[in-house]
Write a protein that holds these residues in place. Structure first.
Motif, PDB file in Angstrom:
ATOM      1  N   VAL A   1       0.844  -1.199   0.000  1.00  0.00           N
ATOM      2  CA  VAL A   1       0.000   0.000   0.000  1.00  0.00           C
ATOM      3  C   VAL A   1       0.879   1.249   0.000  1.00  0.00           C
ATOM      4  O   VAL A   1       0.606   2.222  -0.713  1.00  0.00           O
ATOM      5  CB  VAL A   1      -0.978  -0.008   1.195  1.00  0.00           C
ATOM      6  CG1 VAL A   1      -1.835   1.248   1.211  1.00  0.00           C
ATOM      7  CG2 VAL A   1      -1.856  -1.260   1.162  1.00  0.00           C
ATOM      8  N   PHE A   2       1.953   1.220   0.776  1.00  0.00           N
ATOM      9  CA  PHE A   2       2.917   2.320   0.810  1.00  0.00           C
ATOM     10  C   PHE A   2       3.450   2.588  -0.599  1.00  0.00           C
ATOM     11  O   PHE A   2       3.431   3.721  -1.088  1.00  0.00           O
ATOM     12  CB  PHE A   2       4.060   1.963   1.762  1.00  0.00           C
ATOM     13  CG  PHE A   2       5.122   3.010   1.894  1.00  0.00           C
ATOM     14  CD1 PHE A   2       5.065   3.951   2.903  1.00  0.00           C
ATOM     15  CD2 PHE A   2       6.193   3.046   1.009  1.00  0.00           C
ATOM     16  CE1 PHE A   2       6.060   4.919   3.028  1.00  0.00           C
ATOM     17  CE2 PHE A   2       7.180   4.003   1.125  1.00  0.00           C
ATOM     18  CZ  PHE A   2       7.116   4.944   2.143  1.00  0.00           C
ATOM     19  N   ASP A   3       3.923   1.523  -1.268  1.00  0.00           N
ATOM     20  CA  ASP A   3       4.485   1.680  -2.611  1.00  0.00           C
ATOM     21  C   ASP A   3       3.437   2.204  -3.597  1.00  0.00           C
ATOM     22  O   ASP A   3       3.738   3.082  -4.416  1.00  0.00           O
ATOM     23  CB  ASP A   3       5.066   0.361  -3.106  1.00  0.00           C
ATOM     24  CG  ASP A   3       6.323  -0.054  -2.351  1.00  0.00           C
ATOM     25  OD1 ASP A   3       6.894   0.760  -1.592  1.00  0.00           O
ATOM     26  OD2 ASP A   3       6.737  -1.225  -2.514  1.00  0.00           O
ATOM     27  N   ALA A   4       2.226   1.691  -3.527  1.00  0.00           N
ATOM     28  CA  ALA A   4       1.163   2.158  -4.420  1.00  0.00           C
ATOM     29  C   ALA A   4       0.879   3.639  -4.209  1.00  0.00           C
ATOM     30  O   ALA A   4       0.584   4.368  -5.156  1.00  0.00           O
ATOM     31  CB  ALA A   4      -0.106   1.336  -4.208  1.00  0.00           C
ATOM     32  N   SER A   5       1.002   4.096  -2.962  1.00  0.00           N
ATOM     33  CA  SER A   5       0.722   5.497  -2.649  1.00  0.00           C
ATOM     34  C   SER A   5       1.765   6.446  -3.212  1.00  0.00           C
ATOM     35  O   SER A   5       1.503   7.644  -3.352  1.00  0.00           O
ATOM     36  CB  SER A   5       0.624   5.684  -1.135  1.00  0.00           C
ATOM     37  OG  SER A   5      -0.483   4.977  -0.635  1.00  0.00           O
ATOM     38  N   LEU A   6       2.938   5.930  -3.539  1.00  0.00           N
ATOM     39  CA  LEU A   6       3.994   6.757  -4.133  1.00  0.00           C
ATOM     40  C   LEU A   6       4.110   6.551  -5.645  1.00  0.00           C
ATOM     41  O   LEU A   6       4.996   7.126  -6.278  1.00  0.00           O
ATOM     42  CB  LEU A   6       5.340   6.448  -3.465  1.00  0.00           C
ATOM     43  CG  LEU A   6       5.523   7.051  -2.077  1.00  0.00           C
ATOM     44  CD1 LEU A   6       6.736   6.449  -1.383  1.00  0.00           C
ATOM     45  CD2 LEU A   6       5.644   8.561  -2.160  1.00  0.00           C
ATOM     46  N   ASP A   7       3.221   5.758  -6.236  1.00  0.00           N
ATOM     47  CA  ASP A   7       3.272   5.465  -7.665  1.00  0.00           C
ATOM     48  C   ASP A   7       2.624   6.603  -8.464  1.00  0.00           C
ATOM     49  O   ASP A   7       1.433   6.880  -8.303  1.00  0.00           O
ATOM     50  CB  ASP A   7       2.550   4.149  -7.936  1.00  0.00           C
ATOM     51  CG  ASP A   7       2.647   3.751  -9.390  1.00  0.00           C
ATOM     52  OD1 ASP A   7       1.803   4.220 -10.175  1.00  0.00           O
ATOM     53  OD2 ASP A   7       3.563   2.985  -9.735  1.00  0.00           O
ATOM     54  N   VAL A   8       3.401   7.250  -9.306  1.00  0.00           N
ATOM     55  CA  VAL A   8       2.918   8.398 -10.081  1.00  0.00           C
ATOM     56  C   VAL A   8       1.761   7.989 -10.998  1.00  0.00           C
ATOM     57  O   VAL A   8       0.751   8.691 -11.079  1.00  0.00           O
ATOM     58  CB  VAL A   8       4.063   9.043 -10.889  1.00  0.00           C
ATOM     59  CG1 VAL A   8       3.533  10.140 -11.807  1.00  0.00           C
ATOM     60  CG2 VAL A   8       5.129   9.597  -9.956  1.00  0.00           C
ATOM     61  N   GLY A   9       1.892   6.852 -11.671  1.00  0.00           N
ATOM     62  CA  GLY A   9       0.839   6.410 -12.591  1.00  0.00           C
ATOM     63  C   GLY A   9      -0.486   6.173 -11.898  1.00  0.00           C
ATOM     64  O   GLY A   9      -1.545   6.570 -12.410  1.00  0.00           O
ATOM     65  N   LEU A  10      -0.453   5.551 -10.729  1.00  0.00           N
ATOM     66  CA  LEU A  10      -1.686   5.312  -9.980  1.00  0.00           C
ATOM     67  C   LEU A  10      -2.287   6.637  -9.510  1.00  0.00           C
ATOM     68  O   LEU A  10      -3.506   6.831  -9.552  1.00  0.00           O
ATOM     69  CB  LEU A  10      -1.420   4.371  -8.801  1.00  0.00           C
ATOM     70  CG  LEU A  10      -2.634   3.948  -7.981  1.00  0.00           C
ATOM     71  CD1 LEU A  10      -3.709   3.300  -8.851  1.00  0.00           C
ATOM     72  CD2 LEU A  10      -2.204   2.984  -6.886  1.00  0.00           C
TER      73      LEU A  10
END
Length: 148
Positions: A17-26
């Protein structure tokens, strides 16, 4: 300064969830209704400590730009971003990720202040708080859907 806190259970471990929150595309996908795009800084991949990104999006019928600095990164527990240039007098977003049973409790704390002193405080109370809750909720919907 005005503020609010949103919490959401996401059915995935804190690291993901942490990584997804820093994903520019998402992030861009979560704000597609506002036509958000990157006009400066990393345009894809995962943001990291010290990254500055300038976002451009439509809010209230106007195309606005906001440059944010990512800092205080402590994977997978928390990170923060703050406006370094843009429409707010001040804007700070603290992202926290807490193990929660079969997933993660994602907590967003937003502190903000519109410009123009007393007039800005009226705007914050009457309009801006509700608008920002909608923006962050849409982002959180996209993160949750990513793990559904």
């Amino acid at each position: 300064m005005a503020s609010f806190v949103l919490e959401r259970h996401v059915p995935a471990p804190p690291e993901r969830v942490f990584d997804a929150s820093l994903d520019v595309g998402l992030h861009l996908a979560s704000q597609s209704t506002r036509g958000e795009r990157v006009v400066g800084g990393p345009a894809h991949g995962m943001l990291k400590e010290g990254d500055r990104v300038t976002w451009s999006a439509r809010h209230f019928g106007l195309r606005l730009r906001m440059t944010s600095l990512v800092f205080d990164v402590d994977r997978p527990h928390r990170f923060r971003d703050r406006q370094t240039a843009g429409p707010f007098g001040a804007f700070l977003h603290t992202h926290e990720f807490l193990a929660d049973g079969d997933g993660t409790r994602m907590r967003d704390t937003i502190e903000f202040r519109s410009p123009l002193g007393p007039l800005g405080r009226l705007v914050d109370a009457a309009v801006m708080r509700r608008h920002l809750i909608a923006v962050i909720s849409e982002r959180n919907d996209a993160i949750s859907a990513h793990f559904a």
